[in-house]
Enzyme design. Structure first.
Site, PDB file in Angstrom:
ATOM      1  N   ASP A  91     -15.305  -2.934  -1.556  1.00 31.23           N
ATOM      2  CA  ASP A  91     -14.906  -2.653  -0.179  1.00 31.23           C
ATOM      3  C   ASP A  91     -16.150  -2.336   0.625  1.00 31.23           C
ATOM      4  O   ASP A  91     -16.948  -1.475   0.233  1.00 31.23           O
ATOM      5  CB  ASP A  91     -13.948  -1.457  -0.138  1.00 31.23           C
ATOM      6  CG  ASP A  91     -12.789  -1.603  -1.118  1.00 31.23           C
ATOM      7  OD1 ASP A  91     -12.323  -2.748  -1.287  1.00 31.23           O
ATOM      8  OD2 ASP A  91     -12.357  -0.598  -1.697  1.00 31.23           O
ATOM      9  N   ASP A 114       0.850  -1.178   0.000  1.00 26.23           N
ATOM     10  CA  ASP A 114       0.000   0.000   0.000  1.00 26.23           C
ATOM     11  C   ASP A 114       0.891   1.235   0.000  1.00 26.23           C
ATOM     12  O   ASP A 114       1.793   1.359   0.853  1.00 26.23           O
ATOM     13  CB  ASP A 114      -0.905   0.009   1.229  1.00 26.23           C
ATOM     14  CG  ASP A 114      -1.994  -1.049   1.161  1.00 26.23           C
ATOM     15  OD1 ASP A 114      -2.054  -1.773   0.149  1.00 26.23           O
ATOM     16  OD2 ASP A 114      -2.780  -1.154   2.119  1.00 26.23           O
TER      17      ASP A 114
END
Length: 241
Positions: free
Chosen positions: A130, A8
């Protein structure tokens, strides 16, 4: 089942967030390219990249870091999400060598773009779903919708997308285990391969996901950085991938 080590990217560094909060980031490596090399040295053949700044900005922000990873790990398949919201950006990233792009926010706001991209780039477009409490969140998880995660998954059944990446936001980075039940429910609801994300923190978690028999992959980040999962051992257990 494929294991995807996660990198990330925030401000050019490899970080992990806790439940998607940008103000709760832990920096694990100042050089994402070095981190990628370490994962590849352990035997992985896929990497999962996320441009966190890009997810909030709605455009690529950590492009230099992504390109450095691509240059550092030739031959390794990579998927990238975060800030990819138009056809030009999709095409530009695939031209740079990514195996596939992940579309999240636009999957809710512009589903037709997902369909057009999947037709234009077969096998190279995935959808990121998500969710908090089963409902989809967009724009870097900052905005919650009334859309049910499994309903969104079903809506792309005939679109030709390569994979669905299901993240339980409340479990992401929390080291508390993935939402196996919700991920399995989604995987059984569609014929599209489903990849689990959020909370994958032990070999037991990987075993539980694999034993469903329907989950195609798992993404793990913090557990790999902190040593809770030994990447080489996990890859061997899962079949060398």
């Amino acid at each position: 089942m494929i294991l995807f080590p996660a990198i990330d990217l925030k401000d050019g560094q490899a970080v992990r967030l806790l439940r998607g909060e940008m103000d709760d980031a832990t920096v694990f490596n100042d050089s994402p390219a070095d981190q990628a090399r370490a994962f590849v040295a352990a035997g992985c053949r896929w990497l999962h990249l996320v441009d966190l700044n890009g997810a909030f900005a709605g455009r690529p922000v950590n492009g230099a870091a992504v390109e450095a990873i691509l240059a550092a790990c030739p031959g390794v398949e990579m998927q990238l999400g975060g800030g990819i919201r138009d056809m030009a950006t999709i095409e530009a990233w695939l031209d740079k060598g990514l195996a596939r792009v992940i579309l999240g926010t636009v999957a809710v706001e512009e589903p037709q773009l997902v369909r057009e991209a999947a037709r234009a780039f077969p096998g190279q477009v995935a959808v990121g779903i998500d969710a908090r409490g089963g409902r989809v969140a967009t724009k870097g998880w900052a905005e919650e919708t009334e859309v049910e995660a499994t309903d969104l998954a079903r809506s792309f059944e005939d679109a030709g997308v390569a994979a669905l990446i299901y993240t339980d936001i409340d479990r992401d980075g929390a080291m508390g285990g993935p939402n196996v039940a919700a991920t399995e429910t989604m995987a059984r609801a569609v014929s599209i391969p489903v990849i689990a994300s959020g909370g994958v923190s032990s070999m037991g978690d990987l075993t539980a996901l694999k034993e469903t028999g329907v989950i195609a992959g798992a993404i793990s980040g913090r557990a790999l950085y902190e040593g809770a999962i030994d990447l080489a051992a996990a890859l061997e257990m899962l079949g060398g991938r």
